[in-house]
Motif scaffolding. Structure first.
Motif, PDB file in Angstrom:
ATOM      1  N   GLY A  23       0.776   4.052   1.275  1.00  0.00           N
ATOM      2  CA  GLY A  23       0.993   4.775   2.534  1.00  0.00           C
ATOM      3  C   GLY A  23       1.842   4.011   3.531  1.00  0.00           C
ATOM      4  N   ASP A  28      -1.146   1.642  17.722  1.00  0.00           N
ATOM      5  CA  ASP A  28      -0.145   2.679  17.473  1.00  0.00           C
ATOM      6  C   ASP A  28      -0.068   3.527  18.746  1.00  0.00           C
ATOM      7  N   GLY A  88       9.852  13.215   4.652  1.00  0.00           N
ATOM      8  CA  GLY A  88       8.720  12.457   5.195  1.00  0.00           C
ATOM      9  C   GLY A  88       8.459  12.714   6.664  1.00  0.00           C
ATOM     10  N   THR A  89       9.217  13.635   7.276  1.00  0.00           N
ATOM     11  CA  THR A  89       9.157  13.740   8.734  1.00  0.00           C
ATOM     12  C   THR A  89       7.883  14.419   9.231  1.00  0.00           C
ATOM     13  N   PHE A 138      -0.984   6.501  19.481  1.00  0.00           N
ATOM     14  CA  PHE A 138      -2.232   7.193  19.793  1.00  0.00           C
ATOM     15  C   PHE A 138      -3.180   6.216  20.506  1.00  0.00           C
ATOM     16  N   CYS A 142      10.157   4.542  10.204  1.00  0.00           N
ATOM     17  CA  CYS A 142       8.714   4.773  10.226  1.00  0.00           C
ATOM     18  C   CYS A 142       8.333   5.988   9.399  1.00  0.00           C
ATOM     19  N   LEU A 143       9.298   6.856   9.113  1.00  0.00           N
ATOM     20  CA  LEU A 143       8.998   8.091   8.376  1.00  0.00           C
ATOM     21  C   LEU A 143       9.513   8.057   6.941  1.00  0.00           C
ATOM     22  N   VAL A 144       9.965   6.889   6.520  1.00  0.00           N
ATOM     23  CA  VAL A 144      10.355   6.721   5.122  1.00  0.00           C
ATOM     24  C   VAL A 144       9.207   5.987   4.442  1.00  0.00           C
ATOM     25  N   GLN A 161       9.805   5.211  -1.205  1.00  0.00           N
ATOM     26  CA  GLN A 161      11.048   5.980  -1.201  1.00  0.00           C
ATOM     27  C   GLN A 161      12.261   5.078  -1.013  1.00  0.00           C
ATOM     28  N   GLU A 190       5.994   5.444  15.819  1.00  0.00           N
ATOM     29  CA  GLU A 190       5.606   5.711  14.424  1.00  0.00           C
ATOM     30  C   GLU A 190       5.386   7.194  14.149  1.00  0.00           C
ATOM     31  N   GLN A 191       6.137   8.032  14.862  1.00  0.00           N
ATOM     32  CA  GLN A 191       6.064   9.461  14.590  1.00  0.00           C
ATOM     33  C   GLN A 191       7.438  10.117  14.720  1.00  0.00           C
ATOM     34  N   ILE A 204       0.264  10.313   7.978  1.00  0.00           N
ATOM     35  CA  ILE A 204      -0.260   9.079   7.372  1.00  0.00           C
ATOM     36  C   ILE A 204      -0.305   7.961   8.412  1.00  0.00           C
ATOM     37  N   ASN A 205       0.776   7.813   9.174  1.00  0.00           N
ATOM     38  CA  ASN A 205       0.804   6.740  10.174  1.00  0.00           C
ATOM     39  C   ASN A 205      -0.325   6.894  11.194  1.00  0.00           C
ATOM     40  N   PHE A 206      -0.631   8.130  11.553  1.00  0.00           N
ATOM     41  CA  PHE A 206      -1.662   8.363  12.573  1.00  0.00           C
ATOM     42  C   PHE A 206      -3.041   8.563  11.948  1.00  0.00           C
ATOM     43  N   TRP A 215       0.864  -1.187   0.000  1.00  0.00           N
ATOM     44  CA  TRP A 215       0.000   0.000   0.000  1.00  0.00           C
ATOM     45  C   TRP A 215       0.899   1.236   0.000  1.00  0.00           C
ATOM     46  N   MET A 243       4.679  11.625   6.873  1.00  0.00           N
ATOM     47  CA  MET A 243       4.495  10.227   7.272  1.00  0.00           C
ATOM     48  C   MET A 243       3.852  10.111   8.651  1.00  0.00           C
ATOM     49  N   VAL A 244       4.090  11.100   9.509  1.00  0.00           N
ATOM     50  CA  VAL A 244       3.418  11.078  10.819  1.00  0.00           C
ATOM     51  C   VAL A 244       1.909  11.180  10.599  1.00  0.00           C
TER      52      VAL A 244
END
Lengths: 161, 796, 295
Positions: free
Chosen positions: A20, B293, C28-29, B295, A60-62, A66, A41-42, C35-37, A18, C32-33
């Motif tokens: 995302g 996650d 992505g910093t 959150f 987690c941020l790539v 990419q 994950e942030q 998207i992840n959340f 996916w 991506m946060v």
């Protein structure tokens, strides 16, 4: 989508990714490499730290896409299959720097990178280099011990050469 | 379907090196797996063909659920199940640690922000999230109660109108979970003798355990209609007792195995995804993995109770306490969790490690619409310690005494009586711990100054953010000491079970240990192996994964596992040794008189006399036979506190730690750099000194976090405002100072090896020591933790 | 969701023109946060990682043309002399891992008032090179921030680079956070002395809906330094001048109460930071003046 990348020296391909998804998810859930950890994950804990084209990043941020055609090293790639644990891994064990261990993979990748660039770091250097890696168990003291130990041992090895 | 996941828990075997018994800093048996990334945590579980579970949570803190429409969610391709309260299999739809008040899924009402409302299982986490977003829930918001005034108002909404728990008949308002008074002596008369009286109201914010490994697990449906659950928890059997009834299954059809646990600190004592994962697996017939996650995690576990604490202390001019009165109000949030036990701790330990003969104490926990609160390291004692240690500083200042000297004059010792009437019957070196931290040399001043012109900002308040080059920076030093109970209290039948097998393999004696004790990072697996080596004289020890095929080990909490499961392993080893010696006597009894008459030991794979004479090799004694024993171990019984007076032998053991904090405060910006945080603690016996130091340092830094940064912020609407690691801050390595540790080993003869539970005490005194140091640097009263820059700079 | 992977800058511009709702992703910093959340589900992601020129910079005679994706860690290491304010700000960004990925283009694209680069960009007088298939335009940083997380980019535009004047005098950046590392700004302040023009510029972060300059404070200080002959004498401005500058900086903010801090504290802290950074930069100016060879 399909993502092809090199992880720990091996070519990998993941299908039906996916768009995302993060590199972390692909490593953990698609490539069978769950060593990189999913604590926040942030980008606020460093437990997912990997080397991407030789630079430590939060996986987690790539975005997965990419990582296409890129070179990734994870905690699973630190140990040399021929000689066993990497010096930083052994130092973390010996110093008692591992408790629950969830932060350990990210710290090991970050420490490994620090010692490559700065073989004899001061305490302040260590603290700065590891300031992106949260640990909730140890209070960090034994992590500092571990990094000092790894640096000292590599200094001894260098001296013997 | 195969029950075993492809990736799952492993047996831990380490090749022996030297003698690695009790008292030695043995390396962790799971250490190598953890540094190579191979250790399987709950979120790493993986099963062929597994689905992903997702939880839909309430956006409201208090609302009626008028309707839930799942049709659109079910229509999403890749969705296998959507469950609500209506899908629960039996009439028992609630669970809870002490009170069955927590709905598995909201049943008509949601009582806190983030309460689970519906579940989705799908082929990918994103599919599950998209489906959850399409569940249409019609809420009718209800008024919230969020503090004591709103919760106990005459017309307050009653959160649990049909309570049937055993505290319900004894509380004056149904929004009080439990109330515990402690009364002793004559505080009014004693107050009249006081030369100074000091009062204060203190506030403790809501702290989060913030373990790094999020709530996760894998539920695998089994052919017998049961389910296998791999999960990160603190107490498998307590989970099982809560899970099985709501699934409508007998306990033997819910087989639980502990997966790798990424920290706990109390936050895994309550259930999170356990029932949800099992429900989805049983409904879909497929393995279901759930991984929160960050959150979701902030909503997925209970937090430390925020508290408001009113205290009054009196003292004579000579610096002796006359009396203490206090009232401690703990916010339990929407469900009881372990609030009653937290109340018991707060009440019974509210006077701290001091001798006060005349007390009037009241502690209570409220039901509110705030997030549920329960167990976190220190458990009721943390909140009280911040208040009573703040009071001690205030009294010392009032009397013109050094704060350590004032504490010394009132410090309890072995034989002292607590406000509950209980006599402390083991060493209580309170004054000695304080003396030790005070005697340490102070760290050098102005460590930010460098040979060059530019200061090293990493050593300054503000750190890398470059807020000061020394301007406004003032140093302060503070002290604190605390008391924590160890083990389960108030008459609870607290036990642990260990199964140990001794056999010969490859000519060598080997032992296998099987317990249900949750290894959460503390090193329980290490000490279990150490104890077996010491007791049975074998080197090769294997630790089986913890699961419910063996009896309960109780919780990995209350600083109790080394005492209790360590005790159970030792107890079982003793039984094995008896069996070995019996076998030896039967086989070789005639060969040496010592078999009948002497005290015999197992050492280094042999049966030896106390003098060291070898009688036989274990391999020869066993002769192919295996000895396999499972036994329970209990600590001496405790008693419930009297509901009116709080009197009773309520706790089995006490643990003490003292801290000295050295801080540098940017007094203009209100930013704090802790320069050093030294701890002295009595651990009775350091079974693994390195691991004990790690516990002390880790606990110390969690206390530091509460002192200066950690707080879940909840608005007057009872909604959580910072459920992320961006805004719930825990200390980084740059926030953490050097942490000198001084470990005392004064044996408690009631405990195995004389040991004293060690995990929690350092979390108590760390917070007030840091705040005391900030007060010393700033002159501000600082009655609330965490201390924010606003408080130090006196800005609104 | 689509994932667009242009191999060149021209391809990226064409893609952005064709899919104006595609969201660029470089480090992505931020994205991506979200998207992840599950806070954001863009129609498409436009990956800029394959465009190497975005990670390069060119140092000209008077300006640095800084590629939008030059990681903060590279700015810290290599551009400390040319762009001291931005280099200091880069050092305060999140964590080492984030500094290895994130760049100024991301801060500008997100346009969060809390982005660490903004005060330094404002104080130095940066210009943003915004490019589309229609052509290139230079946007003055003063005109770039339009509202909370809103900027002046057109839907088909991408940030190619940021043009920053090379520092002609000392610059400072300071940020208040409640943790000593890896923290989002409660408030932040950037100050640049421009001795060549005998002016000062400022930037305030996290204390208004957008990053802002404290223009009244700049004008006051510029005038006070000129009137007092400070640029020539090197004498530090009087404490009363510093105090007034601090007061005016605090007054330029328009902060709110939020979980990170109160409005009153943010104003107070900005005043302190303004006074301190003025002290540091002026001290550096004097030292620079006395020993120009030791730079």
């Amino acid at each position: 989508m399909r993502v092809t990348l090199t992880v720990n020296g091996r070519r990998h391909q993941a299908d039906d990714v996916w768009e995302g998804e993060s590199l972390l998810y692909v490593l953990r859930e698609r490539l069978g490499l769950p060593g990189s950890k999913n604590a926040c994950e942030q980008g606020e804990c460093g437990s997912c730290t990997v080397r991407l084209d030789d630079v430590p990043v939060c996986s987690c941020l790539v975005a997965a896409g990419q990582a296409q055609d890129r070179d990734v090293v994870t905690v699973e790639g630190l140990a040399d299959p021929g000689t066993g644990l990497a010096p930083v891994q052994q130092a973390f064990l010996d110093a008692g720097a591992v408790q629950c261990g969830f932060c350990t993979p990210g710290l090991l990748v970050a420490t490994d990178d620090l010692l490559r660039h700065c073989p004899q770091p001061t305490d302040a250097d260590i603290r700065e280099a590891l300031s992106g890696n949260l640990c909730r168990c140890t209070g960090y003291e034994k992590i500092l011990d571990a990094v000092r130990l790894a640096a000292a041992r590599s200094g001894e090895t260098a001296g013997e050469r | 379907m195969t029950a075993e996941p492809t990736r799952g828990p492993r047996r831990l075997t380490r090749a022996p090196r030297a003698a690695q018994g009790v008292g030695v800093s043995v390396a962790r048996p799971d250490g190598t797996l953890k540094v190579t990334g191979e250790f399987a945590y709950a979120s790493d579980m993986w099963h062929e063909d597994m689905l992903w579970g997702h939880t839909l949570r309430s956006p409201h803190a208090h609302a009626r659920v008028l309707s839930i429409d799942i049709a659109a969610a079910l229509a999403v391709p890749g969705v296998y199940a959507v469950l609500t309260h209506d899908d629960l299999p039996t009439s028992q739809t609630r669970y809870g640690l002490e009170c069955l008040d927590t709905p598995v899924l909201a049943d008509g009402v949601v009582r806190h922000h983030g309460e689970p409302v519906a579940l989705v299982a799908a082929d990918h986490p994103e599919t599950a999230r998209r489906a959850a977003a399409r569940i249409a829930v019609d809420y009718e918001p209800l008024p919230v109660v969020h503090d004591e005034a709103t919760a106990l108002a005459d017309d307050a909404p009653v959160l649990h109108p049909h309570r049937d728990d055993h505290h319900a008949p004894h509380v004056r308002h149904p929004n009080i979970v439990h109330r515990q008074p402690v009364r002793r002596g004559d505080p009014d008369a004693a107050a009249a003798r006081a030369d100074v009286i000091v009062t204060g109201t203190y506030t403790v914010g809501m702290q989060d355990q913030a373990f790094l490994g999020p709530e996760s697990g894998l539920a695998v449906p089994a052919e017998d209609g049961g389910v296998d659950l791999y999960v990160a928890t603190q107490w498998l059997h307590s989970d099982l007792r809560q899970i099985a009834p709501v699934l409508g299954l007998p306990e033997d059809k819910v087989r639980m195995t502990l997966s790798g646990v990424g920290g706990a600190f109390g936050g895994r004592e309550d259930l999170s995804m356990q029932i949800h994962g099992c429900l989805l697996a049983l409904r879909t017939g497929k393995p279901v993995k759930m991984v929160y996650d960050r959150f979701q995690s902030f909503f997925g576990h209970v937090h430390r109770h925020p508290a408001t604490l009113w205290y009054e202390h009196g003292a004579t001019r000579e610096g002796l306490l006359t009396h203490m009165r206090c009232r401690i109000v703990l916010d339990g949030g929407a469900y009881a969790s372990s609030s009653p036990a937290v109340v018991g701790n707060a009440a019974s330990l509210s006077a701290g490690p001091y001798v006060v003969d005349h007390v009037d104490i009241e502690a209570l926990a409220l039901y509110t619409n705030n997030p549920p609160c329960g167990a976190m390291r220190g458990f009721g004692a943390v909140q009280a310690c911040f208040a009573y240690e703040s009071q001690m500083d205030k009294l010392a200042a009032e009397l013109g005494l050094d704060p350590v000297e004032f504490r010394r004059r009132n410090a309890m010792s072995q034989g002292s009586r607590l406000p509950t009437g209980q006599v402390v019957d083991a060493p209580a070196p309170v004054a000695e711990l304080l003396r030790r931290v005070k005697a340490l040399p102070l760290p050098p001043e102005r460590q930010w100054e460098t040979a060059g012109a530019a200061p090293d900002v990493r050593a300054l308040p503000g750190g890398l953010s470059n807020t000061t080059h020394g301007e406004g920076v003032v140093r302060g030093v503070g002290y604190a000491v605390g008391i924590k109970n160890v083990g389960f209290s108030e008459g609870f039948d607290d036990y642990s079970t260990a199964r140990v097998r001794l056999e010969v393999a490859g000519g060598e004696p080997v032992a296998t240990v099987h317990t249900a004790a949750a290894e959460v990072g503390q090193g329980g697996v290490t000490v279990q192996a150490q104890i077996v080596r010491t007791e049975l004289g074998v080197q090769q020890v294997t630790i089986q994964p913890a699961d419910t095929r063996v009896g309960s080990a109780g919780s990995t909490s209350a600083s109790r596992q080394t005492y209790m499961t360590g005790g159970a392993v030792r107890h079982t080893c003793e039984a094995i040794r008896e069996r070995v010696l019996a076998l030896g006597r039967a086989r070789f009894g005639g060969t040496h008189p010592a078999w009948e008459h002497a005290e015999l030991l197992l050492e280094d794979g042999k049966v030896v006399t106390e003098a060291g004479e070898v009688l036989a090799a274990l391999a020869d004694v066993l002769d192919g036979q295996a000895i396999d024993i499972e036994q329970e171990f209990r600590h001496r019984p405790t008693q419930p506190f009297d509901r009116m007076t709080g009197q009773g032998f309520g706790h089995v053991q006490y643990s003490f730690a003292a801290h000295r904090a050295v801080v540098e405060v940017d007094t203009e910006l209100g930013l704090v750099k802790v320069v050093e945080l030294a701890c002295a603690q009595d651990v009775g016996k350091a079974v693994n000194p390195q691991a004990v130091a790690g516990q002390i340092q880790g606990g110390t830094v969690q206390g530091l976090g509460l002192a200066v940064m950690e707080e879940i912020l909840v608005g007057p609407d009872a909604k959580v405002r910072n459920p992320s690691f961006t805004d719930y801050l825990i200390p980084t390595i740059l926030d953490t100072p050097t942490l000198p540790v001084d470990i005392l080993e004064l044996a408690d003869h009631h405990a195995p090896y004389g040991l004293r539970g060690a995990g929690e005490a350092p979390t108590l005194s760390s917070t007030p020591a840091v705040v005391s140091a900030i007060r010393a640097a700033t002159g501000r009263a600082l009655t609330r933790v965490p201390v924010r820059p606003e408080h130090i700079t006196d800005t609104p | 969701m689509d994932f667009l992977r242009p191999a060149s800058w021209q391809e990226a511009l064409a893609a952005k023109a064709e899919y104006p709702t595609a969201v660029p992703i470089a480090g992505g910093t931020d994205l991506m946060v979200e998207i992840n959340f599950d806070h954001r589900r863009p129609d498409a992601l436009l990956d800029l990682n394959r465009i190497t020129e975005l990670r390069e910079w060119e140092t000209g005679r008077q300006t640095v043309r800084l590629g939008a994706s030059v990681p903060y860690s590279r700015i810290m290491e290599h551009l400390r002399a040319e762009l001291p304010g931005l280099a200091q700000a880069a050092h305060t960004v999140a964590s080492p891992q984030i500094r290895n990925r994130g760049g100024v283009g991301g801060n500008l694209g997100t346009a969060s008032p809390a982005g660490d680069a903004h005060p330094a960009l404002l104080a130095s007088g940066a210009r943003i090179e915004a490019v589309s298939v229609r052509g290139t335009r230079m946007i003055d940083v003063d005109d770039f921030y339009l509202g909370v997380k809103r900027n002046a980019l057109a839907p088909d535009e991408l940030i190619r680079a940021v043009h920053l004047p090379k520092a002609t005098g000392p610059q400072a950046f300071a940020k208040v956070g409640t943790r000593n590392a890896m923290v989002i700004a409660v408030c932040a302040f950037g100050l640049a002395l421009h001795p060549d023009r005998r002016t000062v510029r400022t930037g305030i972060g996290s204390a208004a809906p957008t990053p802002v300059r404290a223009r009244v404070a700049e004008d006051f200080l510029t005038a006070a330094l000129a009137d007092g002959g400070h640029w020539d004498s090197g004498r530090p401005p009087a404490p009363s001048v510093a105090a007034e500058f601090a007061r005016l900086v605090a007054g330029a903010a328009n902060p709110i109460d939020d979980v990170r801090g109160t409005a009153a504290y943010r104003r107070h802290a900005l005043g302190v930071l303004a006074r301190r950074t003025l002290g540091w930069t002026w001290q550096a100016y004097r030292e620079q003046d006395r020993s120009p060879a030791c730079a």
